[in-house]
Enzyme design. Structure first.
Site, PDB file in Angstrom:
ATOM      1  N   MET A  90     -21.717  32.351  62.405  1.00  0.00           N
ATOM      2  CA  MET A  90     -20.651  32.099  63.667  1.00  0.00           C
ATOM      3  C   MET A  90     -21.206  32.490  64.939  1.00  0.00           C
ATOM      4  SD  MET A  90     -18.589  30.170  62.065  1.00  0.00           S
ATOM      5  CE  MET A  90     -17.703  29.542  63.233  1.00  0.00           C
ATOM      6  N   LEU A  93     -27.976  31.223  68.079  1.00  0.00           N
ATOM      7  CA  LEU A  93     -29.401  32.071  68.083  1.00  0.00           C
ATOM      8  C   LEU A  93     -30.120  31.717  69.289  1.00  0.00           C
ATOM      9  CD1 LEU A  93     -30.276  31.162  64.274  1.00  0.00           C
ATOM     10  CD2 LEU A  93     -29.832  33.479  65.214  1.00  0.00           C
ATOM     11  N   ASN A 107     -28.504  24.005  59.777  1.00  0.00           N
ATOM     12  CA  ASN A 107     -27.229  24.533  60.007  1.00  0.00           C
ATOM     13  C   ASN A 107     -26.192  23.453  59.298  1.00  0.00           C
ATOM     14  OD1 ASN A 107     -24.897  25.975  61.063  1.00  0.00           O
ATOM     15  ND2 ASN A 107     -24.683  24.579  62.788  1.00  0.00           N
ATOM     16  N   HIS A 109     -22.300  22.018  59.865  1.00  0.00           N
ATOM     17  CA  HIS A 109     -21.317  22.006  61.041  1.00  0.00           C
ATOM     18  C   HIS A 109     -20.148  20.910  60.602  1.00  0.00           C
ATOM     19  CE1 HIS A 109     -19.750  22.184  64.917  1.00  0.00           C
ATOM     20  NE2 HIS A 109     -19.323  20.903  64.832  1.00  0.00           N
ATOM     21  N   SER A 136     -21.795  17.714  58.779  1.00  0.00           N
ATOM     22  CA  SER A 136     -23.288  17.242  59.166  1.00  0.00           C
ATOM     23  C   SER A 136     -24.294  18.440  59.139  1.00  0.00           C
ATOM     24  CB  SER A 136     -23.464  16.845  60.623  1.00  0.00           C
ATOM     25  OG  SER A 136     -22.510  16.202  61.062  1.00  0.00           O
ATOM     26  N   ASP A 145     -25.539  22.811  68.157  1.00  0.00           N
ATOM     27  CA  ASP A 145     -25.260  21.705  67.392  1.00  0.00           C
ATOM     28  C   ASP A 145     -25.676  20.383  67.467  1.00  0.00           C
ATOM     29  OD1 ASP A 145     -23.785  23.328  65.848  1.00  0.00           O
ATOM     30  OD2 ASP A 145     -21.990  23.071  67.063  1.00  0.00           O
ATOM     31  N   GLU A 174     -18.844  19.542  52.241  1.00  0.00           N
ATOM     32  CA  GLU A 174     -20.173  20.504  52.504  1.00  0.00           C
ATOM     33  C   GLU A 174     -20.911  20.754  51.639  1.00  0.00           C
ATOM     34  OE1 GLU A 174     -19.217  23.438  55.724  1.00  0.00           O
ATOM     35  OE2 GLU A 174     -17.679  22.266  56.546  1.00  0.00           O
TER      36      GLU A 174
HETATM   37  C1  GRF Z   1     -18.032  25.912  57.171  1.00  0.00           C
HETATM   38  O1  GRF Z   1     -17.055  24.862  57.499  1.00  0.00           O
HETATM   39  C2  GRF Z   1     -19.144  25.699  57.821  1.00  0.00           C
HETATM   40  O2  GRF Z   1     -19.498  24.215  58.413  1.00  0.00           O
HETATM   41  C3  GRF Z   1     -18.839  26.401  59.182  1.00  0.00           C
HETATM   42  O3  GRF Z   1     -18.260  27.622  58.882  1.00  0.00           O
HETATM   43  C4  GRF Z   1     -17.611  27.284  57.743  1.00  0.00           C
HETATM   44  C5  GRF Z   1     -17.851  28.430  56.699  1.00  0.00           C
HETATM   45  O4  GRF Z   1     -18.178  28.109  55.578  1.00  0.00           O
HETATM   46  N1  GRF Z   1     -20.109  26.597  60.029  1.00  0.00           N
HETATM   47  P1  GRF Z   1     -18.507  29.173  54.353  1.00  0.00           P
HETATM   48  O5  GRF Z   1     -17.288  29.082  53.426  1.00  0.00           O
HETATM   49  O6  GRF Z   1     -18.647  30.615  54.888  1.00  0.00           O
HETATM   50  O7  GRF Z   1     -19.838  28.792  53.653  1.00  0.00           O
END
Ligand code: GRF
Length: 187
Positions: A90, A93, A107, A109, A136, A145, A174
């Site tokens: 989160m 960079l 990444n 998203h 994505s 992004d 995902e």
């Molecule tokens: C996910 O939805 C990812 O797309 C976003 O953060 C969320 C965390 O997922 N960037 P995770 O369970 O820590 O992999």
């Protein structure tokens, strides 16, 4: 058996995408193995996953971003990491860090990019009365992004969907497209 590439995962939270990739990487034909996990959150559930599977992990505080990136790069070089995957990481960079790993950072998203870059993607999709949202996987550039898209997956937004239900539906996709994207970048 393919010659697997050594990858590092950056995480901040639950690490469900990380878990999905760990499962995929057990397959001999999957192109990567996870040689390092770095968390910027000492309480990230993903750290427990790293421990469970015996994968080397590091916690580096992000209070000092320059130090976080320097320590991470140093660890990644030491371990000869060739691909960096951001999985629920989160933080943004720096362009300097990204340059060091040119084209080798991906990444995931939770939106159909280029729609809804940044945070609160579920809320924004619902508020906008979108019929579909999704997720994505993309290359990371210094623009948030915005790098080249590797794969996208669409989910339908139903009338009774809430942020929580949409998040669950998208997360489920995902877990599939992250592995598929990793396979496709090595094809
Ligand atoms: C996910 O939805 C990812 O797309 C976003 O953060 C969320 C965390 O997922 N960037 P995770 O369970 O820590 O992999």
């Amino acid at each position: 058996m393919v010659n697997k590439v050594k990858a590092c995962f950056f995480i901040s939270g639950n690490g469900t995408n990380l878990s999905a990739i760990i499962k995929s990487s057990r397959d001999n034909s999957f192109p990567i193995y996870i040689g390092l996990i770095i968390s910027n959150n000492v309480n990230a559930k993903g750290i427990k996953i790293a421990k469970k599977y015996g994968i080397p992990f590091k916690y580096f505080s992000h209070k000092n971003k320059v130090k976080f990136e320097r320590d991470s790069l140093c660890e990644m070089r030491k371990r000869k990491i060739k691909l960096l995957c951001l999985a629920g990481f989160m933080k943004i960079l720096s362009s300097n860090f990204i340059r060091c790993f040119n084209n080798k950072i991906i990444n995931i998203h939770p939106s159909l990019l280029p729609k809804f870059k940044g945070l609160n993607t579920y809320k924004r999709a619902l508020k906008n009365n979108e019929k579909f949202s999704g997720c994505s996987v993309h290359y990371v550039t210094s623009k948030l992004d915005s790098g080249k898209i590797i794969k996208k997956r669409r989910v339908e937004i139903k009338q009774n969907d809430t942020e929580a239900s949409l998040k669950d539906k998208i997360l489920c996709e995902e877990h599939k497209i992250f592995s598929q994207s990793i396979i496709s970048i090595f094809q």
